[in-house]
Enzyme design. Structure first.
Site, PDB file in Angstrom:
ATOM      1  N   HIS A  18       0.761  -1.096  -0.018  1.00 51.52           N
ATOM      2  CA  HIS A  18      -0.164  -0.210   0.051  1.00 51.52           C
ATOM      3  C   HIS A  18       0.819   1.384   0.005  1.00 51.52           C
ATOM      4  O   HIS A  18       0.197   2.437  -0.208  1.00 51.52           O
ATOM      5  CB  HIS A  18      -0.795   0.014   1.343  1.00 51.52           C
ATOM      6  CG  HIS A  18      -2.171   0.693   1.015  1.00 51.52           C
ATOM      7  ND1 HIS A  18      -2.417   1.903   0.227  1.00 51.52           N
ATOM      8  CD2 HIS A  18      -3.209   0.835   1.639  1.00 51.52           C
ATOM      9  CE1 HIS A  18      -3.416   2.377   0.241  1.00 51.52           C
ATOM     10  NE2 HIS A  18      -4.070   1.748   0.931  1.00 51.52           N
ATOM     11  N   TYR A  75     -14.435   5.961   8.975  1.00 52.23           N
ATOM     12  CA  TYR A  75     -13.579   6.636   8.063  1.00 52.23           C
ATOM     13  C   TYR A  75     -13.909   6.082   6.403  1.00 52.23           C
ATOM     14  O   TYR A  75     -14.455   4.787   6.377  1.00 52.23           O
ATOM     15  CB  TYR A  75     -12.217   5.742   8.186  1.00 52.23           C
ATOM     16  CG  TYR A  75     -10.881   6.154   7.211  1.00 52.23           C
ATOM     17  CD1 TYR A  75     -10.094   6.863   7.924  1.00 52.23           C
ATOM     18  CD2 TYR A  75     -10.820   5.723   5.896  1.00 52.23           C
ATOM     19  CE1 TYR A  75      -8.756   7.193   7.126  1.00 52.23           C
ATOM     20  CE2 TYR A  75     -10.049   6.188   5.035  1.00 52.23           C
ATOM     21  CZ  TYR A  75      -8.718   6.757   5.718  1.00 52.23           C
ATOM     22  OH  TYR A  75      -7.519   7.094   4.980  1.00 52.23           O
ATOM     23  N   THR A  94      -4.788  10.717  -0.521  1.00 46.47           N
ATOM     24  CA  THR A  94      -6.340  10.611  -0.160  1.00 46.47           C
ATOM     25  C   THR A  94      -6.452  11.591   1.069  1.00 46.47           C
ATOM     26  O   THR A  94      -5.483  12.291   1.548  1.00 46.47           O
ATOM     27  CB  THR A  94      -6.431   9.094   0.433  1.00 46.47           C
ATOM     28  OG1 THR A  94      -5.539   8.977   1.613  1.00 46.47           O
ATOM     29  CG2 THR A  94      -6.318   8.276  -0.642  1.00 46.47           C
TER      30      THR A  94
END
EC number: 2.3.1.21
Length: 768
Positions: free
Chosen positions: A466, A582, A595
């Site tokens: 990630h 979230y 993001t």
């Protein structure tokens, strides 16, 4: 062996009468073709670099400006207003001074116009009023703005053409961020807790915020993005816990279609499609993604898609990105193989890749000592892996083999257990998701930018590290791969890759290891810690096909807001309390954007959920509907604010990092950064709808992807809205938590339907 002789370009023998040379013409030819291909690649990259560098102008426009200036010399009209004469006086050669001064002035004017166009486009792209307008309604000012953006955007942009024109992520004001933060936590705190938080926020704003904000603004002027580098470093690379499950995510294959059931053939087509995508990516020939078909998105994250590995460190990891890698590493039944991807200066064809992968599948050799679970080092804690890497893999054949893995284009696992969605099997999606997310804990190289996973029944999937990028980046690549595999490459009637079989290719090479017993103990420890994490993950996949985006839009509601409110209702019915939620939003309309967080549990959402659960509202459907619309509009506004740089959490995160650098203690920031996200959600977007006509091919839909739970006692929910009539959910939690629905076996909650929402989580389903 024959393949060993093919790898030698020439041989020589020393004789008493001289030296006898034997040349291998085939190998010399391959070397020549490889060199030609490399130079062609460099030339194309240079050309596309120039095109992107002068965009939105073009090299031909320089010639037009030069001709215009040269013409002015003959018609005796000084378009430069005396500047060419000034240049002429400072040039040495009298015979060519007039021409050179015209060329130099034209070049300077051309560069000035390029920068003028770029900054004009950047100013236009800094306007975000369009995103706050109601869906289906566009003001006159927005229409004019769109026309101007199109006019200044040029024609046929390349992938990186807009990078220099993208605005920088703005730093919100402290007052706005704190106001939005307090508003977001109001429904989660009682009066006493909220008053304490207000006092902490007020103290921070009055005493410490100004100094931290000034530093942050200074960074925003200097760096291209004031968030992204710190986000990558402190959220991802400095984490010392295992990245398997906790950080990596997965993406599934097509749900209903398996193009071939031959494992080697499917892997051959998919790998070839990836090489095609990589070539377009390296040359910058992919079309940039644009909102409304006009507003460009940042493409920076795509640069590290291939040839990238996360390297472990004692205190922090780092991302290693290489260029022009010509091999991949394949894992099968505990063995590692190196496969070259080029021959004769070209990519291996799908049929050639199938041959190579089939050779690996047919190989019956046993793993070397310590080789079977070697990849578990990447699944366990980072410090033991970093220490083992330094001690056992920094020299000799271990270093050579590890370098082969870390420098590979990507990592491929030929799995030995079939997976995929099977309507006849209740938990097939659950098993498929867990296999993609963690597998056996030692059959994926979790540090690679992504691991491609191939199953014996022809299904595929991807496990993604990630730190280097977010899900939409890999999703963009995966959409291209699936479309190319199914609609361009195809298969024979027997399920093999199309094309002739080349049996003269050198066989895949086994990577060699010398792993001592001490290192094997470290590997086993990492494996056991990773297996404990993997065994604790509870996954449930659900395909909701009762209705989808089509019906939701007919209700004049955002599909994302609709689903988020349904999740709030499901969460409340499950836990009987509201929690910090979230939702990931992108900020790629800004340079190097990644993001931002949307805090979905708003006061408006709470009011709607309470109305749905309140028996006194049983006959007041219109009031519930009004509360729903108000909550949906609030959610949409929060999402728009996050996309346009006015979010809450990234700003507070960066203020916290600055406070640590300056040694400033802030109870407010410490409190904010320690709050747990018990419900973490994310939507996987569909980005290239032109690749597959879902109306014509309704079965060719991807299952989306998912991730592990963020909190030990919470849920991770990923969803993808596919076409008009399908929503796929990927829900994760932990078996060890007594608060998750799989443990509690809650009964089905059902009330009279007012809004058509269905959310399924593990064994518990909720209908509204």
């Amino acid at each position: 062996m024959a393949e060993a002789h093919q790898a030698v370009g020439f041989q020589f023998t020393v004789r008493p009468d001289g030296v006898d040379f034997k040349l291998s013409q085939e190998v010399i030819k391959n070397i020549y073709l490889s060199g030609v291909t490399a130079w062609k690649k460099k030339a194309i990259q240079f050309k596309n670099g120039v095109l992107a560098g002068v965009y939105p102008a073009s090299p031909s426009s320089w010639l037009i400006v030069v001709i215009a200036m040269m013409s002015s010399l003959y018609i005796h009209i000084d378009l430069s207003m005396g500047m060419m004469d000034t240049i002429k006086e400072n040039l040495p050669y009298r015979s060519t001074r007039a021409v050179l001064s015209a060329i130099l002035f034209a070049t300077g004017l051309w560069l000035f116009l390029i920068y003028l166009l770029r900054y004009t486009l950047k100013a236009l792209l800094s306007y975000h009023g369009w995103i706050f307008e109601s869906h289906g309604k566009m003001s006159t000012s927005t229409k004019v703005w769109l026309c101007l953006v199109k006019m200044f955007s040029g024609r046929r942009p390349l992938l990186y053409s807009f990078q220099a024109s993208l605005p920088r992520l703005p730093v919100p004001s402290v007052d706005d961020t704190i106001h939005r933060y307090l508003e977001s936590v109001r429904p989660l705190l009682d009066n006493e807790q909220y008053n304490k938080m207000e006092l902490l926020a007020s103290d921070f704003k009055e005493n410490k915020a100004a100094q931290l904000q000034r530093c942050l603004i200074l960074k925003s002027w200097w760096a291209t993005n004031y968030v992204s580098d710190w986000w990558e470093e402190y959220i991802y690379l400095r984490g010392r816990s295992p990245i398997m499950v906790n950080s990596n995510f997965y993406i599934m294959d097509l749900l209903y279609v398996t193009p071939t059931h031959r494992q080697a053939a499917r892997a051959g087509n998919v790998v070839h499609a990836m090489l095609q995508y990589r070539r377009k990516l390296e040359r910058g020939e992919l079309a940039p993604l644009r909102a409304l078909g006009t507003v460009p998105m940042c493409s920076t994250q795509m640069e590290r898609m291939f040839n990238t590995t996360r390297i472990p460190g004692i205190e922090t990891d780092f991302v290693q990105h290489l260029t022009d890698r010509k091999h991949l590493v394949v894992f099968h039944k505990g063995r590692f193989f190196q496969v070259w991807l080029y021959t004769g200066g070209r990519h291996l064809l799908p049929s050639e890749l199938e041959t190579q992968f089939q050779r690996i599948l047919n190989d019956t050799s046993e793993p070397q000592p310590g080789e079977l679970k070697l990849a578990a080092l990447t699944a366990g804690y980072r410090v033991p892996w970093a220490q083992a890497r330094i001690k056992y893999f920094s020299q000799g054949i271990n270093k050579v083999s590890l370098d082969a893995i870390e420098s590979a284009a990507f990592f491929l696992t030929l799995d030995d257990e079939p997976q995929g969605y099977d309507p006849a099997k209740t938990n097939s999606l659950d098993s498929y998701a867990k296999s993609l997310l963690h597998g056996k804990c030692y059959d994926r190289w979790f540090d690679k930018s992504f691991t491609l996973i191939s199953y014996p029944n022809g299904k595929m999937g991807v496990n993604v590290e990630h730190s280097w990028a977010d899900a939409p980046i890999v999703g963009h690549m995966w959409e291209y791969i699936l479309a190319t595999d199914c609609f361009h490459l195809g298969y024979t009637e027997e399920g093999h890759c199309k094309g002739d079989v080349n049996k003269n290719l050198p066989h895949p090479t086994r990577l060699q290891w010398q792993i001592p017993n001490e290192c094997q103990n470290v590997i086993e420890t990492s494996y056991l810690s990773a297996k404990q994490i993997a065994d604790d993950v509870d996954f449930h996949g659900y395909l909701f096909a009762e209705f989808g985006k089509g019906l939701i839009k007919k209700c004049r509601t955002s599909p994302d807001a609709f689903i988020q409110l349904a999740l709030q209702l499901a969460q409340f019915r499950d836990q009987h309390v509201f929690c910090l939620t979230y939702e990931s939003s992108m900020t790629r309309m800004f340079r190097d954007g990644r993001t931002e967080t949307v805090r979905s549990c708003t006061s408006e959402a709470v009011a709607f959920v309470r109305a749905m659960e309140d028996a006194d509202h049983g006959d007041q459907d219109l009031e519930r509907l009004a509360l729903f619309r108000k909550a949906a509009e609030k959610h949409q506004n929060m999402y728009r604010l996050a996309m346009t740089g006015s979010g809450i959490d990234r700003h507070l995160f960066c203020l916290y990092i600055v406070s640590k650098y300056l040694g400033v203690d802030s109870p407010f920031l410490t409190k904010v950064l320690s709050e747990p996200w018990k419900l973490s959600t994310s939507q996987t977007p569909q980005q290239q709808l032109n690749l597959v006509d879902i109306n014509k091919f309704p079965k060719y839909v991807c299952g989306g992807g998912g991730f592990g739970p963020v909190a030990d006692d919470g849920y991770g929910v990923s969803y993808i809205i596919v076409g008009e009539n399908l929503i796929t959910f990927h829900i994760s939690s932990k078996f060890s938590s007594p608060d998750t629905v799989r443990q509690k076996k809650r009964a089905l909650h059902t009330i009279d339907p007012t809004l058509p929402v269905f959310i399924s989580c593990s064994d518990c389903s909720f209908s509204v």
